[in-house]
Enzyme design. Structure first.
Site, PDB file in Angstrom:
ATOM      1  N   ASP A  16       7.664 -54.008   3.485  1.00  0.00           N
ATOM      2  CA  ASP A  16       8.823 -54.874   3.712  1.00  0.00           C
ATOM      3  C   ASP A  16      10.010 -54.095   4.257  1.00  0.00           C
ATOM      4  O   ASP A  16      10.598 -54.457   5.290  1.00  0.00           O
ATOM      5  CB  ASP A  16       9.217 -55.584   2.418  1.00  0.00           C
ATOM      6  CG  ASP A  16       8.199 -56.628   1.994  1.00  0.00           C
ATOM      7  OD1 ASP A  16       7.087 -56.628   2.549  1.00  0.00           O
ATOM      8  OD2 ASP A  16       8.516 -57.426   1.101  1.00  0.00           O
ATOM      9  N   ARG A  96      19.587 -52.810 -10.828  1.00  0.00           N
ATOM     10  CA  ARG A  96      20.231 -53.245  -9.583  1.00  0.00           C
ATOM     11  C   ARG A  96      21.679 -52.792  -9.447  1.00  0.00           C
ATOM     12  O   ARG A  96      22.103 -52.424  -8.350  1.00  0.00           O
ATOM     13  CB  ARG A  96      20.123 -54.755  -9.431  1.00  0.00           C
ATOM     14  CG  ARG A  96      18.705 -55.313  -9.333  1.00  0.00           C
ATOM     15  CD  ARG A  96      17.728 -54.351  -8.759  1.00  0.00           C
ATOM     16  NE  ARG A  96      16.422 -54.939  -8.454  1.00  0.00           N
ATOM     17  CZ  ARG A  96      15.332 -54.245  -8.239  1.00  0.00           C
ATOM     18  NH1 ARG A  96      15.387 -52.912  -8.275  1.00  0.00           N
ATOM     19  NH2 ARG A  96      14.192 -54.824  -7.961  1.00  0.00           N
ATOM     20  N   ASP A 125      17.460 -60.799  -7.329  1.00  0.00           N
ATOM     21  CA  ASP A 125      17.922 -59.490  -6.897  1.00  0.00           C
ATOM     22  C   ASP A 125      18.950 -59.555  -5.776  1.00  0.00           C
ATOM     23  O   ASP A 125      19.865 -58.735  -5.712  1.00  0.00           O
ATOM     24  CB  ASP A 125      16.734 -58.619  -6.475  1.00  0.00           C
ATOM     25  CG  ASP A 125      16.004 -58.019  -7.658  1.00  0.00           C
ATOM     26  OD1 ASP A 125      16.599 -57.987  -8.753  1.00  0.00           O
ATOM     27  OD2 ASP A 125      14.849 -57.575  -7.499  1.00  0.00           O
ATOM     28  N   SER A 180       3.165 -59.227  -7.174  1.00  0.00           N
ATOM     29  CA  SER A 180       4.129 -58.200  -6.791  1.00  0.00           C
ATOM     30  C   SER A 180       4.527 -57.410  -8.033  1.00  0.00           C
ATOM     31  O   SER A 180       4.490 -57.921  -9.161  1.00  0.00           O
ATOM     32  CB  SER A 180       5.370 -58.825  -6.151  1.00  0.00           C
ATOM     33  OG  SER A 180       6.085 -59.589  -7.100  1.00  0.00           O
TER      34      SER A 180
END
Length: 414
Positions: A16, A96, A125, A180
């Protein structure tokens, strides 16, 4: 809209973000600076540097942030006994704000116009990265490719990579995983794919990389001693450790006993429900042990106040408000309560369970003379309880008498 000349990309080196890197160069015609963080994901991050070089990237940041992650983000969160929706220990959420912080710091250093990330438009996110970035750099421009492009499948990503000369290795070309995965030193999360059916049991293979099944866990329990100073673990089994070392060791010890698996349907901030599976072995121990040492050292009303505030604090972290003024203010209160949270906790790990085996502290508020069921030699006058109970019952007695009088006045129902 002003032209973007430089952008800092949160770069993992995976498919990605590799496509995003090339897409930014092609679509925005800008210089891309890559930032790769090692926060204990268990995979080698150094190859990201070589991959970035293949794209012609000149400014490449690959940083070991494990100690900062645990010391400045995980530990403060656990001082609050933080749990989201009763179960989730926020392993993804708490990473994050650190990544957002470093993106902004690099952008300022490099005089970049924008930052970019690979979070999708459906998840939490994107909110966490961007709220953090705006809090720390109010006028920063953010490029979120998943909200702009039409490369919404793995095949389209690979096709773009082939068409535009984006280097993709054999590992990235192989079929995608059936779910994922996102990992750091606190946990591993598994979402999507075959896990999108909440009724389906998670697969036995491919998942659960930090913990053994409870069926295969040792048949003998293991005792672990934890030393606390101001609410943080500073030693495991008598060995002093830095923050990241503490968490890594607890992951190892708890993981082999099958501690810390969770299968959860949670409420995302963007509005949808999502099914996620999480492994947080060390964090599970930290939560139980911290509550145990606080039970000994915290004043009752302070402890209850923390419990009242915790769900809101958890939502702040889950929703991306780590850098908000309300979280910072609340953290000041939480940290203030931890001054006396010192001592030792012994936990017993067995077949997926964390059992408190003992706790002790020089700052203990547990007074044996008062609490004993034996003769307390006058330390506590039990007769005092009579007035205490009557005063606390007064409002209920008044209400009951009033109700009884009203019923008598109205008479029996026909």
């Amino acid at each position: 809209m002003s032209q973007v000349k430089k952008v800092v990309l949160a770069y993992s080196g995976g498919l990605d973000t590799s496509v995003i890197l090339k897409w930014l160069q092609d679509v925005y015609g800008c210089e891309v600076i890559t930032f790769t963080a090692d926060i204990g994901q268990g995979e080698e991050v150094a190859p990201a540097r070589e991959k970035a070089k293949k794209f012609g990237v000149r400014s490449i940041y690959v940083e070991d942030l494990r100690e900062e992650f645990v010391r400045d983000f995980v530990f403060p969160m656990f001082r609050a006994n933080t749990v989201y929706e009763g179960e989730y220990l926020l392993g993804t959420s708490i990473a994050r704000p650190l990544i957002a912080k470093r993106l902004v710091e690099i952008a300022k250093r490099e005089k970049a116009d924008a930052i970019s990330h690979g979070a999708t438009g459906k998840g939490n996110d994107q909110v966490r990265f961007e709220l953090g970035a705006y809090a720390l750099m109010p006028n920063v421009r953010i490029i979120a490719p998943w909200r702009e492009w039409d490369l919404l499948s793995r095949d389209r990503l690979l096709a773009y990579a082939d068409t535009h000369g984006s280097p993709v290795d054999d590992k990235q070309r192989k079929g995608g995983a059936p779910f994922s995965m996102d990992a750091n030193l606190l946990h591993i999360s598994y979402e999507g794919g075959i896990l999108e059916d909440p009724a389906a049991e998670p697969p036995a293979k491919g998942m659960w990389r930090l913990t053994v099944p409870v069926e295969k866990a040792p048949n003998k329990p293991e005792y672990v001693e934890l030393d606390y100073v101001r609410g943080d673990i500073v030693a495991v089994n008598g060995k002093k450790m830095k923050a990241a070392e503490v968490l890594a060791e607890l992951n190892r010890l708890a993981g082999k006993h099958g501690v810390g698996r969770l299968d959860l349907v949670e409420n995302r901030y963007v509005g949808m429900k999502s099914r996620g599976c999480y492994e947080t072995p060390g964090g599970t121990v930290m939560l139980r042990a911290h509550r145990a040492i606080e039970s000994l050292t915290l004043d009752r009303e302070v402890a209850h106040l923390k419990d009242d505030l915790m769900p809101r604090y958890a939502s702040m972290i889950y929703n991306g408000y780590w850098w908000s003024p309300e979280r910072v203010a609340l953290q000041t209160l939480i940290d203030h309560t931890q001054a006396g949270v010192n001592g030792k906790v012994v936990v017993k790990l067995y077949k997926g369970n964390v059992i408190i085996a003992g706790r002790s502290s020089d700052d203990s508020l547990f007074d044996t003379k008062i609490a004993t069921f034996d003769d307390d030699e006058g330390a506590y006058d039990q007769a005092d309880a009579d007035g205490f109970i009557k005063l606390n019952a007064l409002r209920m007695r008044i209400a009951a008498n009033k109700a009884a009088a009203g019923a008598k006045k109205r008479g029996p129902r026909s």
